[in-house]
Design a protein around this motif. Structure first.
Motif, PDB file in Angstrom:
ATOM      1  N   ASP A  57       0.828  -1.207   0.000  1.00 29.34           N
ATOM      2  CA  ASP A  57       0.000   0.000   0.000  1.00 29.34           C
ATOM      3  C   ASP A  57       0.865   1.261   0.000  1.00 29.34           C
ATOM      4  N   ALA A  58       1.983   1.228   0.735  1.00 27.69           N
ATOM      5  CA  ALA A  58       2.886   2.376   0.763  1.00 27.69           C
ATOM      6  C   ALA A  58       3.504   2.625  -0.614  1.00 27.69           C
ATOM      7  N   VAL A  59       3.824   1.558  -1.333  1.00 27.53           N
ATOM      8  CA  VAL A  59       4.359   1.704  -2.683  1.00 27.53           C
ATOM      9  C   VAL A  59       3.309   2.296  -3.611  1.00 27.53           C
ATOM     10  N   ALA A  60       2.096   1.769  -3.552  1.00 24.44           N
ATOM     11  CA  ALA A  60       1.023   2.282  -4.401  1.00 24.44           C
ATOM     12  C   ALA A  60       0.767   3.760  -4.139  1.00 24.44           C
ATOM     13  N   GLU A  61       0.793   4.151  -2.869  1.00 24.11           N
ATOM     14  CA  GLU A  61       0.598   5.555  -2.516  1.00 24.11           C
ATOM     15  C   GLU A  61       1.722   6.424  -3.082  1.00 24.11           C
ATOM     16  N   ALA A  62       2.955   5.937  -2.999  1.00 22.95           N
ATOM     17  CA  ALA A  62       4.086   6.690  -3.535  1.00 22.95           C
ATOM     18  C   ALA A  62       3.976   6.847  -5.048  1.00 22.95           C
ATOM     19  N   VAL A  63       3.596   5.768  -5.734  1.00 27.12           N
ATOM     20  CA  VAL A  63       3.443   5.832  -7.195  1.00 27.12           C
ATOM     21  C   VAL A  63       2.324   6.792  -7.566  1.00 27.12           C
ATOM     22  N   ASP A  64       1.212   6.725  -6.868  1.00 25.14           N
ATOM     23  CA  ASP A  64       0.107   7.629  -7.160  1.00 25.14           C
ATOM     24  C   ASP A  64       0.518   9.083  -6.978  1.00 25.14           C
ATOM     25  N   GLY A  65       1.365   9.336  -5.981  1.00 24.62           N
ATOM     26  CA  GLY A  65       1.844  10.692  -5.760  1.00 24.62           C
ATOM     27  C   GLY A  65       2.735  11.204  -6.871  1.00 24.62           C
ATOM     28  N   LEU A  66       3.249  10.297  -7.700  1.00 29.08           N
ATOM     29  CA  LEU A  66       4.102  10.656  -8.832  1.00 29.08           C
ATOM     30  C   LEU A  66       3.351  10.626 -10.155  1.00 29.08           C
ATOM     31  N   GLY A  67       2.044  10.472 -10.090  1.00 25.14           N
ATOM     32  CA  GLY A  67       1.265  10.490 -11.313  1.00 25.14           C
ATOM     33  C   GLY A  67       0.621   9.181 -11.693  1.00 25.14           C
ATOM     34  N   GLY A  68       0.877   8.121 -10.932  1.00 20.92           N
ATOM     35  CA  GLY A  68       0.155   6.869 -11.171  1.00 20.92           C
ATOM     36  C   GLY A  68       0.925   5.775 -11.865  1.00 20.92           C
ATOM     37  N   ARG A  69       2.173   6.068 -12.301  1.00 14.24           N
ATOM     38  CA  ARG A  69       2.975   5.018 -12.946  1.00 14.24           C
ATOM     39  C   ARG A  69       4.447   5.345 -12.746  1.00 14.24           C
ATOM     40  N   ALA A  70       5.240   4.358 -12.364  1.00  9.75           N
ATOM     41  CA  ALA A  70       6.648   4.612 -12.051  1.00  9.75           C
ATOM     42  C   ALA A  70       7.459   3.336 -12.177  1.00  9.75           C
ATOM     43  N   LEU A  71       8.759   3.507 -12.276  1.00 11.97           N
ATOM     44  CA  LEU A  71       9.692   2.396 -12.104  1.00 11.97           C
ATOM     45  C   LEU A  71       9.882   2.202 -10.605  1.00 11.97           C
ATOM     46  N   VAL A  72       9.822   0.961 -10.148  1.00  9.13           N
ATOM     47  CA  VAL A  72      10.006   0.646  -8.734  1.00  9.13           C
ATOM     48  C   VAL A  72      11.308  -0.129  -8.585  1.00  9.13           C
ATOM     49  N   ALA A  73      12.168   0.334  -7.671  1.00 12.97           N
ATOM     50  CA  ALA A  73      13.452  -0.325  -7.437  1.00 12.97           C
ATOM     51  C   ALA A  73      13.643  -0.512  -5.941  1.00 12.97           C
ATOM     52  N   GLY A  74      14.042  -1.718  -5.529  1.00 12.94           N
ATOM     53  CA  GLY A  74      14.226  -1.987  -4.113  1.00 12.94           C
ATOM     54  C   GLY A  74      15.390  -2.912  -3.860  1.00 12.94           C
TER      55      GLY A  74
END
Length: 247
Positions: A57-74
């Motif tokens: 959920d924290a990842v989804a919230e972060a992506v939404d804050g950037l416009g709804g689509r992002a590269l995720v790296a962990g």
């Protein structure tokens, strides 16, 4: 056609926080919008209970804050969380970079992992102090400073361990249709099942960093910077081509 550079979400490892990515984020921000959220139980969210659902959920919230689509790296725990987020929210995760997390805890290793988690959770102050010393010894000064800037959260260690042990990353990778980069240092003990992880990916590739261990991405931020920049560009271009074909 998409021309804007993809935003990037960076996910931290166990008991540390988003500040650990400071040196990498500084490099990426020349071309990308970047956020490094704290996962439940870590950093500014210390005291919350860590669960995989809450982390996703924290990842989804972060992506939404950037416009709804992002590269995720962990990295490490962040890599497992990224895999889970990609499987659950493929429309939000344009591409996935999973570092230092291509192992499934099992057998003796699983028992050791759980024991370490229980001990850290029972004596978190001592575990935090020992962890801080270990990071200072293992990493260059700026990298260690970034890791420790957000504080350590050993109280969340056992919760995170149990969440990882209950998670099936191979099945999650098989469910994700987007591009995946699995990255490991050749001396990282957490790469033991990397070939099985790679086979599970629909669109996967394996990147190896010679001579690096589990913290290689932190020891030399140029390594993950090159990888994330290339991955973001390829994921963006693939998305644009797909949009053209649908049009």
């Amino acid at each position: 056609m998409e021309t804007e550079n993809l935003p990037v979400v960076l996910l931290h490892g166990i008991r540390v926080s988003g500040t650990m990515w400071g040196p990498l984020a500084e490099r990426l921000r020349e071309r990308h919008r970047v956020v490094a959220p704290d996962l439940p139980g870590h950093g500014r969210r210390r005291g919350e209970r860590f669960t995989m659902d809450g982390a996703v959920d924290a990842v989804a919230e972060a992506v939404d804050g950037l416009g709804g689509r992002a590269l995720v790296a962990g990295l490490s725990l962040g890599g497992f969380v990224g895999i889970a987020a990609a499987a659950r929210h493929p429309g939000r995760v344009a591409g996935l970079v999973a570092m230092g997390c291509t192992t499934r805890p099992e057998g003796f290793g699983r028992a050791v992992y759980r024991t370490a988690g229980r001990l850290a959770g029972r004596w978190p102050a001592y575990a935090d102090a020992a962890g801080a010393l270990a990071f200072r010894r293992a990493l260059p000064g700026p990298a260690a400073g970034a890791v420790l800037a957000g504080g350590l959260s050993s109280a969340a260690f056992p919760q995170a361990v149990e969440a990882v042990c209950a998670f099936d990353p191979v099945a999650a990778l098989a469910a994700y249709p987007g591009p995946v980069w699995l990255a490991n240092g050749t001396r990282d003990p957490f790469r033991s099942h990397e070939r099985a992880f790679l086979r599970a990916c629909r669109d996967g590739r394996l990147v190896l960093w010679p001579g690096r261990g589990h913290l290689g991405a932190l020891h030399d931020p140029a390594l993950p910077a090159r990888l994330v920049l290339d991955a973001a560009a390829l994921a963006r271009d693939a998305r644009a081509r797909d949009a053209d074909v649908r049009a």
